[in-house]
Design an enzyme around this catalytic site. Structure first.
Site, short mmCIF file in Angstrom:
data_model
loop_
_atom_site.label_atom_id
_atom_site.label_comp_id
_atom_site.label_asym_id
_atom_site.label_seq_id
_atom_site.Cartn_x
_atom_site.Cartn_y
_atom_site.Cartn_z
CE LYS A 229 -8.88 24.17 2.27
NZ LYS A 229 -9.69 24.69 3.59
CG ASP B 21 -1.96 1.08 1.21
OD1 ASP B 21 -2.17 1.46 0.21
OD2 ASP B 21 -2.59 1.25 2.19
#
Length: 900
Positions: free
Chosen positions: A444, A330
């Site tokens: 943002k 992973d």
């Protein structure tokens, strides 16, 4: 249409529910129909049955038969000490079985860990009122409320949301939280829908109302649990080898025993006497001490690995990791640190690294609007005291706030009046705060979403028009950050008039800067990957993250060195046939991105079909099926979920991928060490067998009784064999490719060295000393000796003592099959020294103590016999050193020819 494609009203209607929720009676009826909201328990064999199974392996069955025959022989012909042999064999079986049984018990813990991850209580609307019920009591059709920090108790379709974002990492492996809204979705895949939340995930921010459409085993969480429970237990290569070796040695022992039983019967040896000696041959041929010694050696290896931050949960995994050819790893939390960090910022038309910027006070003050926007525009929980309390929430927002606290910690906190929440289409978040100069908007989001809304820019503290050239400069800076694998956010703000129009809030904004964030790779990972590649181990990234992010990280850590590695997404993988997947796995550099639980397991199965030994790393619930399906599952000890840890064979205590390299080194050493003590054990098996063959074929007294043979197998040689199993790894061991799967534990060179060379030397010496004692007392060929005859007991004691002394020499010879004893040394292994001392103590006890004489049928012999025994041991030492010298010379000449 599926539920995520329906409107909220239609979704509620499709489950025959209402906004007032279900009635209590209907909820009870559905609970009876669909079952409780918990992981279904797969019926398994009871523990007592599994315990019995450990005592019924092929190797154990052979020993049970031998023990039974020994007891039967004692009953039929008392006084032959066969009962002692029987009891000793039973102890061997019990010790081996109990060591193996505890490993099976770990399976039961997986379901417990799964159930613990589900929340205990849920807020449910029943008959128009909000009430708290146990999560297990939820049923399809229930209306529930979700808030920031809640764990999702079931698979739900959202019907109302406010700034809702969820962390799906445990199910999908995605590292970043995802926005969720109630509008119908057009995607086909339910898991990817923006109006679906899944059991086992958590609310990072916002609030929501949702309707439950799947509970228990029917949820995506439940399906993963089912995969974890039903994934086949992979038999480790070591267990396969031990099983093969057990069958081989047991079959040989039985065949040779029966053969010589028939020979003895034909040449006139009484039935019961031939029968007893057949049992003796089986005892001599079967290495009874092999399994306990192997288990203890693996236990010691796990203790060494624990010191290197690797916890082994399943003993054969030690060696399995050593033979690994592929690691599927992973990304988030394994190759990376699992924490977002702001790496670069773009202010006043300049890209700046955060390193050293803190000293630029004037520059920071001129760009105060950038830091104020990052400080105001987030959905984090109460920060309090400017960061002295823990910051909880979206890791990306945490990183931005921590950047502000580090660079501009004196900023005020303005109350929030309103917000326009983030969503996948807008790709931005805006908040309205009551600032000192009036109400202000702070925004943002993705640069492609925010920059087109900007008409001005702050440059060195001054607001200027945003012209075409400056826009191009911003885009160029964004591309430069993206090329480095950073996640880029744009920031903008504006002061609002008193009577602002909410529909036009995000217009005519002032661009204040960019921030480039990364999830930093672990600093040890590049070196660890280099060592894996040097050792011939292929590393494949398998992640639920975005393919671009995965590829950038892979290049940064050295996992991918080419510009165009093979990248396969989960969506592409769905269209792959098994054959196409196996062909794709031949790529030199390959990354799997956006994959889900069953796809991870499919990748593992494909690699296994290609005859790879597969190790899988992971930390989430979604990793559990693949961890269990692999030859060896490796879970993260700190960030890993309980499910991942309980499904894995080993746990990295420091979550450090680099620790895997240490584990591989230890695992490879284990295989070599097993060969060392296997050679050591088989040598004395030959010395034990020859006396029985001499008795049957040449009608000489039996030079070694069955109970004496068992003493060597289970007593005197135990610690020395264990010492060989604990030898340190060869310094060159990580520069060799993984051993071929076809390579047997007991190969022909080992057979020759153990049986033909060292075994025959030891057997010849033992028989020579036996006859020396007999002949010194005037014994003549053909003369029968009773079992209690003093001369016979002295002669068998001398034979036994010779084998033990020569095994003391042999343990140093077996430390290497090629290097000289003077190279490997005499004092480097404490366990061997302890073993040698224990052998000397045992030797003295069986020779010179009354209870030792009584138990083993021994008696002290003349001192001059010790001189002959020592000479025999020296001859063995010289001959083996000569063989090693020839082998080294031959290897050197071969290497020279290859070089030429």
């Amino acid at each position: 249409m599926r539920i995520h494609q329906l409107s909220p009203v239609d979704a509620i209607a499709s489950l025959k529910s209402t906004l007032s929720g279900l009635s209590y009676a209907e909820a009870e009826r559905r609970l009876q129909e669909y079952g409780s909201n918990e992981v279904e328990k797969v019926i398994r064999k009871p523990l007592w049955l599994r315990l019995i199974k450990e005592f019924a392996t092929f190797f154990s069955l052979i020993l049970w038969i031998a023990a039974g025959l020994a007891f039967f022989a004692e009953w039929s012909d008392p006084g032959q000490d066969m009962a002692k042999v029987g009891y000793a064999i039973v102890i061997v079986i019990l010790v081996s079985g109990i060591f193996s049984f505890w490993q099976e018990y770990r399976i039961e813990k997986t379901l417990v860990a799964l159930r613990k991850l589900l929340p205990q209580q849920a807020q449910v609307v029943r008959e128009g009122e909000v009430t708290q019920v146990s999560a297990e009591q939820l049923v399809p059709g229930d209306i529930i409320y979700l808030e920031q920090g809640d764990k999702i108790p079931a698979d739900c379709r959202l019907i109302e949301t406010f700034g809702a974002r969820v962390n799906n990492a445990a199910i999908t492996g995605e590292s970043l939280p995802k926005m969720r809204e109630a509008d119908p979705s057009e995607v086909n895949n339910l898991i990817d829908s923006k109006n679906i939340v899944l059991a086992g995930t958590s609310m990072v921010s916002g609030q929501a109302k949702a309707i439950v459409f799947a509970t228990g085993i029917h949820t995506e969480f439940g399906k993963i649990a089912r995969l974890t429970q039903t994934a086949g237990e992979e038999i480790s290569p070591l267990r396969k080898e031990i099983a093969y070796l057990s069958r081989l040695t047991a079959a040989l022992a039985v065949l040779i025993g029966l053969l010589f039983f028939l020979i003895g019967w034909i040449i006139g040896i009484p039935f019961w006497k031939a029968f007893i000696f057949t049992i003796g041959i089986i005892v001599a041929m079967v290495p009874e001490g092999l399994l306990p010694t192997l288990t203890l050696a693996l236990v010691l290896a796990t203790q060494r690995m624990a010191k290197r931050n690797v916890l082994i949960r399943y003993l054969p995994s030690v060696e399995t990791l050593g033979s690994t050819t592929v690691i599927c790893t992973d990304k988030t939390g394994t190759l990376t640190q699992g924490n977002m960090l702001v790496r670069q910022i773009y202010l006043s038309k300049t890209i700046i690294s955060l390193a050293g910027i803190k000293e630029k006070t004037d520059f920071l003050n001129l760009n105060k609007l950038f830091f104020l926007t990052a400080w105001m525009c987030h959905d984090l929980k109460e920060i309090g005291n400017h960061g002295k309390s823990p910051i909880l929430g979206d890791p990306m927002e945490v990183a931005l706030v921590e950047m502000v606290l580090n660079l501009s910690p004196t900023l005020p906190v303005y109350p929030r009046l309103d917000e326009i929440p983030f969503d996948a289409e807008r790709m931005r978040l805006s908040t309205i705060n009551q600032a000192s100069e009036g109400n202000s908007l702070y925004c943002k989001g993705a640069p492609e979403s925010v920059i087109p809304l900007c008409q001005h820019i702050v440059i060195n503290g001054k607001i200027q028009p945003l012209d075409v050239e400056t826009r191009a400069n911003i885009i160029q800076a964004q591309d430069a950050m993206v090329h480095q694998g950073l996640r880029v956010l744009a920031f903008a703000c504006k002061t609002l008039p008193i009577d602002y129009d909410r529909e036009k809030l995000e217009e005519d904004l002032v661009f204040v800067g960019l921030a480039g964030l990364e999830d930093p790779p672990r600093p040890e990972v590049p070196e660890a990957l280099r060592k894996c590649q040097e050792a011939g181990i292929k590393v494949i990234m398998v992640t639920g993250d975005h393919p671009g992010t995965a590829a950038a990280i892979a290049r940064e850590i050295g996992l991918c060195k080419s510009d165009n590695p093979t990248i396969i997404t989960g969506e592409q993988l769905r269209g792959f046939s098994d054959i196409r997947l196996q062909l794709a796995l031949d790529a030199q550099e390959i990354i799997f991105a956006r994959v889900v639980a069953n796809q991870k397991m499919r990748i593992v199965e494909a690699l296994k079909k290609k005859k790879h030994i597969v190790a899988v790393t992971g930390d989430g619930i979604n990793d559990a099926p693949a961890l269990k399906a692999a030859h060896i599952g490796i879970a993260m000890g700190i960030a890993g979920t309980d499910v991942a840890k309980e499904s894995a064979d080993m746990v990295l205590l420091d979550d450090n991928f680099a620790s895997i390299v240490n584990a591989i080194e230890e695992g490879r050493a284990v295989f070599e060490n097993i060969r060392k003590f296997l050679t050591y054990v088989l040598v004395h098996n030959v010395a034990e067998l020859i006396p029985y063959l001499g008795f049957l074929l040449f009608k000489i007294p039996l030079a070694l009784t069955p109970i004496q043979a068992l003493l060597i197998d289970m007593g005197s040689d135990t610690f020395t064999a264990l010492g060989l199993g604990a030898e340190r790894p060869n310094p060159q061991i990580m520069r060799r490719p993984p051993r071929p799967q076809s390579e047997r534990l007991m190969n022909w060179p080992l057979v020759f060295r153990a049986y033909i060379f060292l075994g025959l030397i030891e057997a010849t010496a033992a028989m020579a000393v036996f006859f020396f004692v007999l002949n010194s007392a005037g014994w003549e060929y053909g003369q029968n000796l009773a079992a209690q005859d003093l001369l016979y007991m002295q002669a068998t004691t001398a034979c036994l003592s010779t084998i033990i002394v020569m095994q003391i020499v042999n343990v140093f010879l077996c430390r290497s099959d090629a290097r000289s004893v003077f190279s490997t040394g005499f004092l480097g292994n404490k366990l061997i020294i302890i073993g040698v001392i224990s052998e000397i103590v045992i030797l003295l006890l069986i020779n010179y103590t009354p209870w030792g004489n009584s138990l083993l049928g021994t008696a002290p012999f003349e001192n001059e016999v010790w001189g002959l025994i020592i000479v025999c041991a020296l001859v063995m030492f010289i001959l083996e050193e000569l063989r090693k010298w020839i082998a080294r010379k031959k290897s050197l000449n071969s290497s020279y020819r290859d070089g030429v």
